[in-house]
Each structure stands twice: as C-alpha cells, then as structure tokens.
Design an enzyme around this catalytic site. Structure first.
Site, PDB file in Angstrom:
ATOM      1  N   GLY A  71       0.774  -1.240   0.000  1.00 43.45           N
ATOM      2  CA  GLY A  71       0.000   0.000   0.000  1.00 43.45           C
ATOM      3  C   GLY A  71       0.803   1.286   0.000  1.00 43.45           C
ATOM      4  O   GLY A  71       0.225   2.358   0.208  1.00 43.45           O
ATOM      5  N   SER A  72       2.109   1.235  -0.264  1.00 39.08           N
ATOM      6  CA  SER A  72       2.868   2.494  -0.200  1.00 39.08           C
ATOM      7  C   SER A  72       2.478   3.440  -1.324  1.00 39.08           C
ATOM      8  O   SER A  72       2.427   4.659  -1.117  1.00 39.08           O
ATOM      9  CB  SER A  72       4.378   2.235  -0.203  1.00 39.08           C
ATOM     10  OG  SER A  72       4.836   1.951  -1.497  1.00 39.08           O
ATOM     11  N   ASN A  73       2.169   2.917  -2.511  1.00 45.47           N
ATOM     12  CA  ASN A  73       1.742   3.811  -3.588  1.00 45.47           C
ATOM     13  C   ASN A  73       0.364   4.401  -3.301  1.00 45.47           C
ATOM     14  O   ASN A  73       0.098   5.560  -3.606  1.00 45.47           O
ATOM     15  CB  ASN A  73       1.772   3.080  -4.939  1.00 45.47           C
ATOM     16  CG  ASN A  73       3.178   3.027  -5.511  1.00 45.47           C
ATOM     17  OD1 ASN A  73       3.711   4.046  -5.969  1.00 45.47           O
ATOM     18  ND2 ASN A  73       3.810   1.861  -5.462  1.00 45.47           N
TER      19      ASN A  73
ATOM     20  N   LEU B 296      -3.006  -9.867 -15.321  1.00 43.55           N
ATOM     21  CA  LEU B 296      -3.457  -9.056 -16.454  1.00 43.55           C
ATOM     22  C   LEU B 296      -4.879  -8.586 -16.199  1.00 43.55           C
ATOM     23  O   LEU B 296      -5.710  -9.357 -15.734  1.00 43.55           O
ATOM     24  CB  LEU B 296      -3.449  -9.902 -17.730  1.00 43.55           C
ATOM     25  CG  LEU B 296      -2.163  -9.971 -18.537  1.00 43.55           C
ATOM     26  CD1 LEU B 296      -2.394 -10.819 -19.782  1.00 43.55           C
ATOM     27  CD2 LEU B 296      -1.628  -8.616 -18.913  1.00 43.55           C
TER      28      LEU B 296
ATOM     29  N   ASN C 137      -0.171   1.958 -14.925  1.00 51.85           N
ATOM     30  CA  ASN C 137       0.508   0.972 -14.066  1.00 51.85           C
ATOM     31  C   ASN C 137       1.842   1.552 -13.650  1.00 51.85           C
ATOM     32  O   ASN C 137       2.452   2.325 -14.387  1.00 51.85           O
ATOM     33  CB  ASN C 137       0.745  -0.333 -14.835  1.00 51.85           C
ATOM     34  CG  ASN C 137       1.460  -1.375 -13.975  1.00 51.85           C
ATOM     35  OD1 ASN C 137       1.131  -1.535 -12.795  1.00 51.85           O
ATOM     36  ND2 ASN C 137       2.440  -2.065 -14.534  1.00 51.85           N
TER      37      ASN C 137
ATOM     38  N   HIS D  81       5.697   0.370 -12.519  1.00 51.77           N
ATOM     39  CA  HIS D  81       6.593  -0.779 -12.565  1.00 51.77           C
ATOM     40  C   HIS D  81       7.942  -0.361 -11.964  1.00 51.77           C
ATOM     41  O   HIS D  81       8.444   0.720 -12.271  1.00 51.77           O
ATOM     42  CB  HIS D  81       6.774  -1.238 -14.016  1.00 51.77           C
ATOM     43  CG  HIS D  81       7.568  -2.485 -14.124  1.00 51.77           C
ATOM     44  ND1 HIS D  81       7.034  -3.735 -13.854  1.00 51.77           N
ATOM     45  CD2 HIS D  81       8.863  -2.689 -14.429  1.00 51.77           C
ATOM     46  CE1 HIS D  81       7.975  -4.655 -14.007  1.00 51.77           C
ATOM     47  NE2 HIS D  81       9.093  -4.040 -14.365  1.00 51.77           N
TER      48      HIS D  81
ATOM     49  N   ASP E 196       3.136  -4.863 -19.170  1.00 50.50           N
ATOM     50  CA  ASP E 196       4.206  -3.851 -19.186  1.00 50.50           C
ATOM     51  C   ASP E 196       4.547  -3.294 -20.555  1.00 50.50           C
ATOM     52  O   ASP E 196       5.678  -2.855 -20.783  1.00 50.50           O
ATOM     53  CB  ASP E 196       5.494  -4.434 -18.559  1.00 50.50           C
ATOM     54  CG  ASP E 196       5.283  -4.890 -17.126  1.00 50.50           C
ATOM     55  OD1 ASP E 196       4.446  -4.293 -16.435  1.00 50.50           O
ATOM     56  OD2 ASP E 196       5.948  -5.859 -16.716  1.00 50.50           O
TER      57      ASP E 196
ATOM     58  N   GLU F  73       9.266   5.700  -7.468  1.00 49.68           N
ATOM     59  CA  GLU F  73       7.876   5.353  -7.806  1.00 49.68           C
ATOM     60  C   GLU F  73       6.919   6.421  -7.302  1.00 49.68           C
ATOM     61  O   GLU F  73       6.001   6.843  -8.001  1.00 49.68           O
ATOM     62  CB  GLU F  73       7.488   4.007  -7.173  1.00 49.68           C
ATOM     63  CG  GLU F  73       8.173   2.822  -7.791  1.00 49.68           C
ATOM     64  CD  GLU F  73       7.618   1.503  -7.247  1.00 49.68           C
ATOM     65  OE1 GLU F  73       6.408   1.403  -6.997  1.00 49.68           O
ATOM     66  OE2 GLU F  73       8.418   0.567  -7.070  1.00 49.68           O
TER      67      GLU F  73
HETATM   68  C1  GAR Z   1       5.524  -1.546  -6.301  1.00 46.79           C
HETATM   69  O1  GAR Z   1       6.910  -1.591  -6.106  1.00 46.79           O
HETATM   70  C2  GAR Z   1       5.172  -1.676  -7.763  1.00 46.79           C
HETATM   71  O2  GAR Z   1       6.092  -1.049  -8.596  1.00 46.79           O
HETATM   72  C3  GAR Z   1       5.210  -3.155  -7.935  1.00 46.79           C
HETATM   73  O3  GAR Z   1       4.550  -3.650  -6.777  1.00 46.79           O
HETATM   74  C4  GAR Z   1       4.871  -2.790  -5.699  1.00 46.79           C
HETATM   75  C5  GAR Z   1       3.623  -2.431  -4.935  1.00 46.79           C
HETATM   76  O4  GAR Z   1       4.006  -1.733  -3.781  1.00 46.79           O
HETATM   77  N1  GAR Z   1       4.552  -3.578  -9.139  1.00 46.79           N
HETATM   78  C6  GAR Z   1       5.057  -4.484  -9.968  1.00 46.79           C
HETATM   79  O5  GAR Z   1       6.087  -5.087  -9.743  1.00 46.79           O
HETATM   80  C7  GAR Z   1       4.219  -4.715 -11.237  1.00 46.79           C
HETATM   81  N2  GAR Z   1       4.936  -5.497 -12.163  1.00 46.79           N
HETATM   82  P1  GAR Z   1       2.990  -0.976  -2.869  1.00 46.79           P
HETATM   83  O6  GAR Z   1       1.935  -1.993  -2.426  1.00 46.79           O
HETATM   84  O7  GAR Z   1       3.794  -0.475  -1.717  1.00 46.79           O
HETATM   85  O8  GAR Z   1       2.363   0.131  -3.656  1.00 46.79           O
END
Ligand code: GAR
Length: 200
Positions: A22-24, A98, A113, A115, A156, A185
């Site tokens: 959940g950081s994003n 997907l 998305n 990445h 991607d 990110e």
């Molecule tokens: C993030 O690092 C994102 O870039 C990655 O999952 C993580 C989710 O983190 N996504 C992928 O690797 C997609 N291919 P979060 O839960 O802290 O947001």
C-alpha cells in the site's frame, strides 16, 4: 491525456495485489490531501480484505471493494464497481495479473501501471517486486528507476508516461535497491497523474 471534459478532480481507483503493502496508495492519498495532484482516491480494489493497503484505505475512509480475480464473473463485477464509483482513472499499484480485456477496452487510455524498473527492460510476466531488483543487480545495470505507463492487454507494454531514474550502487542488495526505486515510484506516480490530467 484524459480528454477535455476532465472533471476538476479525477476520481481514482487504486487496484492492489493480495500482498498489497500500500505504499503507492498512501503516496497518492497524501498527494491528494496536500493538493499536489488534481485527483482523489475514490476506491481501492483488493483481492483480500486484510492486506495493509486495504486496512489503510479503510482507516482513511476510502471505499474498499474486495474482489479476487478468481471470483466468478470477475470481469463484469470489476467493471460494475468501477462504473458505480464513477472512476476516471484506474491506477494499478502492485496488481500482479493481467486486467480483463473488457476493462482495458472500456477504460482505454484511462489505466496506468507503475513498474519498479526502467521499461522496456525488466518487464513482462513474472517480473514483479523483488524479482525485478534481483534481475537488475544480476544484469549489472548501473541505473534503475520507476516507470509509469498506460496499460494494454499485455504485461508492461503500453506507452510510457514517465520514468524516474536512480543509481544502482555496487553494494546494493535487492532490498536496498527496492527502497531507492520506491522513492522514484512515489515521485513518478504523482507526476504522471499531473501529466495525464493536463497539469504539467
Ligand atoms: C511496487 O513496487 C510496484 O512497482 C510493484 O509492486 C509494488 C507495490 O508496492 N509492481 C510491480 O512489480 C508490477 N509489475 P505498494 O503496495 O507499496 O504500492
């Protein structure tokens, strides 16, 4: 770019994965509250109710729809949920499967998305989380970073909206690199949303 009839504040749906840290999501909620993005998080869709992302969203009063891709009629249920919440922009954040074609078509040009690498390198099926950083270190890359791109029916591959770069240090482990990339990110997602809303 989101077309001219863009509302003042975009209504975002954040789609997370089952382990959803959940950081994003937290980043976008903070950016929204600080007025740094012309958007509000209206919905979180998660396969489980008890991952950190869902719990955090719940605590912040954001609607959480628990919906697993394994659910019967997942595609139409997801579509109904997005429409019900009048979502303008779908943001994937750790969503590892997907998206159904019906969603990609209905929300064409409205799904982003994030990445954790500089696409087109280190992307594709199976490239997620720590595996990406392991591959970057193994590949002796000197830089990595974050990519925000439009979502298509393939992993991607959609057009890149923004990339933010960082160094790969000689003594990096996948964990130390992932922390540096995560900071990229968070900057990248804020910037991307400003860009697609026509602000930057
Ligand atoms: C993030 O690092 C994102 O870039 C990655 O999952 C993580 C989710 O983190 N996504 C992928 O690797 C997609 N291919 P979060 O839960 O802290 O947001």
């Amino acid at each position: 770019m989101i077309p001219a009839e863009t509302p003042k504040k975009l209504r975002l749906a954040i789609l997370v994965g089952s382990k959803g840290r959940g950081s994003n999501l937290m980043n976008l909620l903070e950016a929204s509250a600080a007025g740094e993005i012309p958007a509000e998080v209206s919905l979180v869709v998660s396969p489980v109710a008890d991952n950190p992302a869902s719990l955090f969203a719940h605590e912040k009063g954001v609607a959480v729809q628990v919906l697993s891709p394994k659910t019967e009629d997942y595609d139409s249920k997801l579509l109904d949920t997005l429409m019900e919440h009048k979502v303008d922009l779908v943001c994937l954040a750790g969503y590892m499967t997907l998206l159904p074609n019906i969603i990609v078509r209905r929300y064409s040009g409205k799904i982003l998305n994030i990445h954790p690498a500089l696409l087109p390198k280190f992307g594709g099926k199976g490239m997620y989380g720590v595996k990406v950083h392991e591959a970057v270190i193994e590949g002796k890359e000197r830089e990595s970073g974050a990519t925000v791109h439009w979502v298509t029916e393939r992993y991607d591959e959609g057009e890149i909206v923004i990339q933010i770069r960082c160094s790969v240090e000689p003594d990096d482990t996948p964990e130390t690199l992932s922390q540096r990339v995560l900071a990229c990110e968070h900057l990248a997602y804020r910037q991307a949303i400003r860009m697609v809303a026509g602000y930057d």
